[in-house]
Enzyme design. Structure first.
Site, PDB file in Angstrom:
ATOM      1  N   TYR A  94       0.722  -1.200   0.067  1.00  0.00           N
ATOM      2  CA  TYR A  94       0.067   0.003  -0.064  1.00  0.00           C
ATOM      3  C   TYR A  94       0.983   1.271   0.037  1.00  0.00           C
ATOM      4  O   TYR A  94       0.516   2.273  -0.755  1.00  0.00           O
ATOM      5  CB  TYR A  94      -1.066  -0.059   1.123  1.00  0.00           C
ATOM      6  CG  TYR A  94      -2.121  -1.098   1.282  1.00  0.00           C
ATOM      7  CD1 TYR A  94      -2.379  -1.751   0.014  1.00  0.00           C
ATOM      8  CD2 TYR A  94      -2.378  -1.776   2.569  1.00  0.00           C
ATOM      9  CE1 TYR A  94      -3.247  -2.826   0.172  1.00  0.00           C
ATOM     10  CE2 TYR A  94      -3.245  -2.780   2.638  1.00  0.00           C
ATOM     11  CZ  TYR A  94      -3.524  -3.423   1.301  1.00  0.00           C
ATOM     12  OH  TYR A  94      -4.440  -4.468   1.460  1.00  0.00           O
ATOM     13  N   ARG A  95       1.799   1.163   0.891  1.00  0.00           N
ATOM     14  CA  ARG A  95       2.902   2.484   0.723  1.00  0.00           C
ATOM     15  C   ARG A  95       3.529   2.465  -0.459  1.00  0.00           C
ATOM     16  O   ARG A  95       3.635   3.797  -1.081  1.00  0.00           O
ATOM     17  CB  ARG A  95       3.785   2.397   1.943  1.00  0.00           C
ATOM     18  CG  ARG A  95       3.105   2.600   3.514  1.00  0.00           C
ATOM     19  CD  ARG A  95       2.246   3.704   3.640  1.00  0.00           C
ATOM     20  NE  ARG A  95       1.881   4.003   4.902  1.00  0.00           N
ATOM     21  CZ  ARG A  95       0.996   4.607   5.522  1.00  0.00           C
ATOM     22  NH1 ARG A  95       0.121   5.080   4.539  1.00  0.00           N
ATOM     23  NH2 ARG A  95       0.770   4.795   6.593  1.00  0.00           N
TER      24      ARG A  95
END
Length: 182
Positions: A152-153
């Site tokens: 996600y990051r």
């Protein structure tokens, strides 16, 4: 759906009985406006097939992802709206929940994790979406130290809410989001 729910159970480390309880919810989600699902399978010549516990007789499902257009009538929307309206998080509820795609489920079988399957699923799922943004919730993990958080990051998801508890679940969750397209 049975195979997809088995991926969910394996990826989350849940007992098999959880799949039976989730099936009706997943079936209802498939009827929501904007619903889209993608899946990943191992091809017969995939190197993982020789070491995997996955079914060797056909191209097994190794990952699934789905979501739909968010709407005020939905439970998740109402939960996040209430938290943002109460001052949790950094965003205005109206702004954060305007015209978004809810990435509801993303799961990769443990034997296939770390091979780019999750990123491929998200990329395919979010391709050509008409919404302005995508939101998801994920369990909080100390130091964001797992593959899901790193994915996600890496894809640019930012904090919308942190350490949030959904009704009926004692675990803390993060709500993450980003603008579309990816």
């Amino acid at each position: 759906m049975h195979e997809a729910l088995q991926i969910y159970v394996a990826a989350m480390g849940y007992p098999p009985s959880v799949a039976r309880r989730r099936a009706p919810m997943w079936a209802e989600h498939a009827l929501r406006p904007g619903w889209k699902a993608v899946a990943a399978v191992l091809e017969p010549d995939d190197p993982l097939r020789g070491v995997s516990k996955l079914a060797p007789h056909r191209a097994p499902l190794v990952g699934i992802a789905y979501g739909y257009s968010g709407a005020p009538s939905q439970w998740w929307y109402r939960q996040v709206w209430a938290a943002l309206e109460s001052g949790q998080g950094e965003f205005n509820a109206e702004r954060a929940l305007e015209n978004y795609f809810e990435l509801t489920e993303l799961h990769v079988h443990p034997d296939a994790q770390g091979m780019g399957v999750g990123q491929a699923l998200i990329t395919a799922l979010l391709d050509a979406r008409p919404e302005n943004s995508v939101l998801l919730s994920t369990p909080e993990i100390g130091a964001e130290d797992n593959r899901a958080w790193r994915l996600y990051r890496r894809l640019g998801f930012a904090d919308v809410l942190r350490h949030f508890q959904f009704d009926g679940d004692p675990r803390p969750f993060a709500v993450l989001g980003r603008e579309l397209p990816l």
